[in-house]
Design a protein around this motif. Sequence first.
Motif, mmCIF file in Angstrom:
data_model
loop_
_atom_site.group_PDB
_atom_site.id
_atom_site.type_symbol
_atom_site.label_atom_id
_atom_site.label_comp_id
_atom_site.label_asym_id
_atom_site.label_seq_id
_atom_site.Cartn_x
_atom_site.Cartn_y
_atom_site.Cartn_z
ATOM 1 N N ARG A 1 33.547 24.327 26.395
ATOM 2 C CA ARG A 1 34.553 25.387 26.451
ATOM 3 C C ARG A 1 33.931 26.754 26.117
ATOM 4 N NH1 ARG A 1 40.380 24.548 23.909
ATOM 5 N NH2 ARG A 1 39.269 24.093 21.986
ATOM 6 N N GLU A 2 33.003 26.751 25.162
ATOM 7 C CA GLU A 2 32.327 28.014 24.837
ATOM 8 C C GLU A 2 31.506 28.515 26.026
ATOM 9 O OE1 GLU A 2 30.163 27.263 21.199
ATOM 10 O OE2 GLU A 2 32.055 26.811 20.172
ATOM 11 N N GLU A 3 30.882 27.561 26.720
ATOM 12 C CA GLU A 3 30.086 27.923 27.897
ATOM 13 C C GLU A 3 30.995 28.560 28.958
ATOM 14 O OE1 GLU A 3 28.035 24.446 29.429
ATOM 15 O OE2 GLU A 3 27.912 25.355 31.419
ATOM 16 N N LEU A 4 32.170 27.972 29.147
ATOM 17 C CA LEU A 4 33.127 28.487 30.127
ATOM 18 C C LEU A 4 33.612 29.880 29.717
ATOM 19 C CD1 LEU A 4 34.903 28.015 32.658
ATOM 20 C CD2 LEU A 4 36.566 26.874 31.176
ATOM 21 N N ALA A 5 33.910 30.051 28.434
ATOM 22 C CA ALA A 5 34.403 31.341 27.942
ATOM 23 C C ALA A 5 33.351 32.428 28.146
ATOM 24 C CB ALA A 5 34.782 31.226 26.464
ATOM 25 N N ALA A 6 32.083 32.081 27.873
ATOM 26 C CA ALA A 6 31.006 33.065 28.041
ATOM 27 C C ALA A 6 30.874 33.450 29.508
ATOM 28 C CB ALA A 6 29.686 32.480 27.524
ATOM 29 N N PHE A 7 31.016 32.469 30.385
ATOM 30 C CA PHE A 7 30.919 32.752 31.807
ATOM 31 C C PHE A 7 32.036 33.704 32.246
ATOM 32 C CE2 PHE A 7 32.261 32.056 36.160
ATOM 33 C CZ PHE A 7 31.082 32.242 36.849
ATOM 34 N N LEU A 8 33.244 33.455 31.759
ATOM 35 C CA LEU A 8 34.387 34.282 32.164
ATOM 36 C C LEU A 8 34.237 35.720 31.664
ATOM 37 C CD1 LEU A 8 37.256 31.693 31.559
ATOM 38 C CD2 LEU A 8 36.372 32.480 33.773
ATOM 39 N N GLU A 9 33.667 35.846 30.471
ATOM 40 C CA GLU A 9 33.439 37.181 29.922
ATOM 41 C C GLU A 9 32.467 37.952 30.817
ATOM 42 O OE1 GLU A 9 31.775 38.329 25.733
ATOM 43 O OE2 GLU A 9 33.350 36.792 25.523
ATOM 44 N N GLN A 10 31.418 37.270 31.242
ATOM 45 C CA GLN A 10 30.434 37.894 32.119
ATOM 46 C C GLN A 10 31.065 38.237 33.466
ATOM 47 O OE1 GLN A 10 27.352 38.941 31.276
ATOM 48 N NE2 GLN A 10 27.377 39.875 33.315
ATOM 49 N N LEU A 11 31.922 37.347 33.963
ATOM 50 C CA LEU A 11 32.574 37.578 35.252
ATOM 51 C C LEU A 11 33.439 38.835 35.196
ATOM 52 C CD1 LEU A 11 32.903 36.406 38.108
ATOM 53 C CD2 LEU A 11 34.807 35.035 37.270
ATOM 54 N N GLU A 12 34.106 39.027 34.056
ATOM 55 C CA GLU A 12 34.928 40.239 33.885
ATOM 56 C C GLU A 12 34.038 41.489 33.962
ATOM 57 O OE1 GLU A 12 38.305 40.852 33.436
ATOM 58 O OE2 GLU A 12 37.780 42.984 33.280
ATOM 59 N N LYS A 13 32.886 41.426 33.305
ATOM 60 C CA LYS A 13 31.963 42.580 33.354
ATOM 61 C C LYS A 13 31.465 42.806 34.778
ATOM 62 C CE LYS A 13 30.223 42.021 28.663
ATOM 63 N NZ LYS A 13 29.275 41.149 27.974
ATOM 64 N N ASP A 14 31.104 41.718 35.460
ATOM 65 C CA ASP A 14 30.624 41.834 36.846
ATOM 66 C C ASP A 14 31.699 42.435 37.744
ATOM 67 O OD1 ASP A 14 28.314 40.631 36.024
ATOM 68 O OD2 ASP A 14 28.774 38.658 36.888
ATOM 69 N N THR A 15 32.934 42.061 37.453
ATOM 70 C CA THR A 15 34.052 42.555 38.262
ATOM 71 C C THR A 15 34.172 44.070 38.125
ATOM 72 O OG1 THR A 15 35.223 40.474 37.971
ATOM 73 C CG2 THR A 15 36.548 42.349 38.614
ATOM 74 N N ILE A 16 34.081 44.553 36.883
ATOM 75 C CA ILE A 16 34.188 45.996 36.662
ATOM 76 C C ILE A 16 33.044 46.717 37.362
ATOM 77 C CG2 ILE A 16 34.100 47.795 34.883
ATOM 78 C CD1 ILE A 16 35.529 45.728 33.022
ATOM 79 N N ARG A 17 31.858 46.146 37.257
ATOM 80 C CA ARG A 17 30.693 46.772 37.910
ATOM 81 C C ARG A 17 30.876 46.803 39.430
ATOM 82 N NH1 ARG A 17 26.146 44.057 35.634
ATOM 83 N NH2 ARG A 17 26.048 42.963 37.608
ATOM 84 N N PHE A 18 31.358 45.693 39.972
ATOM 85 C CA PHE A 18 31.586 45.625 41.418
ATOM 86 C C PHE A 18 32.600 46.687 41.848
ATOM 87 C CE2 PHE A 18 34.530 44.270 44.754
ATOM 88 C CZ PHE A 18 33.671 44.222 45.831
ATOM 89 N N GLU A 19 33.671 46.833 41.060
ATOM 90 C CA GLU A 19 34.715 47.788 41.448
ATOM 91 C C GLU A 19 34.216 49.225 41.408
ATOM 92 O OE1 GLU A 19 38.717 45.238 40.336
ATOM 93 O OE2 GLU A 19 37.790 46.457 38.764
ATOM 94 N N GLU A 20 33.364 49.513 40.433
ATOM 95 C CA GLU A 20 32.814 50.874 40.385
ATOM 96 C C GLU A 20 31.953 51.144 41.617
ATOM 97 O OE1 GLU A 20 32.721 51.095 35.499
ATOM 98 O OE2 GLU A 20 30.845 50.781 36.611
ATOM 99 N N MET A 21 31.132 50.154 41.960
ATOM 100 C CA MET A 21 30.269 50.288 43.135
ATOM 101 C C MET A 21 31.101 50.452 44.398
ATOM 102 S SD MET A 21 27.162 47.623 42.753
ATOM 103 C CE MET A 21 27.673 46.722 44.201
ATOM 104 N N ARG A 22 32.145 49.631 44.482
ATOM 105 C CA ARG A 22 32.997 49.677 45.674
ATOM 106 C C ARG A 22 33.690 51.032 45.804
ATOM 107 N NH1 ARG A 22 37.827 45.455 46.208
ATOM 108 N NH2 ARG A 22 38.503 46.429 44.286
#
Length: 330
Positions: free
Chosen positions: A293-314
Motif C-alpha cells: 500500500r505504501e508503494e501504491l501511495a508513493a506512486f500516486l504521489e509521483q503521478l500527481e506531480k507528473d500530471t502538474i508538470r504535464f499540464e504546464e507543458m501542455r
Amino acid sequence: MARLLTQLELLKELEPVAEENVNRHLKIAKDWNPHDYVPWDEGRNFAALGGVDYDPEQSELSDVAKAAMITNLLTEDNLPSYHRVIADNFSMDSAWGHWVGRWTAEENRHGIVMRDYLVVTRGVDPVALEEARMIHMTNGYDPMLAAAGRVDELEEHADDLGLLHSVAYVTFQELATRVSHRNTGKACNDPVADKMLQRIAADENLHMIFYRNICGAGFDIAPDQTLRAVTDIVTNFQMPGAGMPNFRRHGVLMAKHGIYDLRQHLEEVVMPVLRKWKVFERDDFTSEGEKTREELAAFLEQLEKDTIRFEEMRDRSLAREAKKREQQAS
Ligand SMILES: [Fe+2]
Ligand SMILES: [Fe+2]
C-alpha cells in the motif's frame, strides 16, 4: 504474508460473485442495434463499385477527433486478443464462461458501429484504417504485459499472475475507454457521433462495474494478494492501444486536447476505483500488504506531480500554437 490462493481457488471462491454480477448485468444492460446509430443517408459507393474513393477533404472530423476515433476503434477491433487472455484466465465454464461470451459480443458491437459510422461519413481513410487494423491485430496484445515489471518477482507464484491481474487491468481499462469514448464524442462535433459514443461509453461503464465488483470481492477473500495485483497494474498501466500504428502521435494529440490525459487518468479512472475498494481505509492487510500500500501511495504521489508538470507543458505548447495561428492570420 497470508498464503496465496491459487488460480483455481480464486475462480471457485469468486464464482458466486461472478454469477451474481452476470445476472445483475443482464438485468440492467440495454440492448441496442448498431444500425440505429449510423447516418446511412450520408453514404455512397467507393470506386470499386463505380463511386468515388476517400479523399481527406471529405472528412468533417478535426485531426484530434480522427486520432481519437482511430485509436478507440482499433482498440475495439483488437477484441479477440482480450477475449483470449480473459477466456484463458476465467475458464469457459459456469458464470465465468457466460460472462466472457456476453462481454465479447457487446465489445464487438462497439467495433461494428464505429466502423460503419466512419466509413459511411468518410470520417477517416478506410484503407489506412484497414491497414492499421491488420497490423494491430496481427501484433495482438497481452494485458499481462502491464504487470511486466514484476513478472520475475512473481514467477515463483506463477499461479498468482492471472485472474486478479486480469480483473484489475480490465477494471481500469474499461473505465479509461469510457472516458475516452465520451470525450471523443464531444470532439467529433457531430450529434450523431456523440450519441453513438455515449451509447458505447454507457456499455463500458457496466463492464467496468462487473470487473470492479469481482476485484472488490478479491480484496475481501485475499486482501494482500489482490492489492499486489492492483498495485502491479496501476504502477505499470498502459492503454490497450500500445503497439498500434501511430499510437504515440495519436496519444499525444488526445492527451493534449482533453480526450484522455494524465489528470483524467488519475482523477476519473484510478482514484474513484481505489476509493470504491477502500484501498486506503482497509485494515485487513498484513505487514506485507501494508508495504504494498505504501508503494501504491508513493506512486500516486509521483503521478500527481507528473500530471502538474504535464499540464504546464501542455499549456505552454497550446499557447505557442495559438500565437502562431494568430501571426499566420494577420
Ligand atoms: Fe468497447
Ligand atoms: Fe468494454
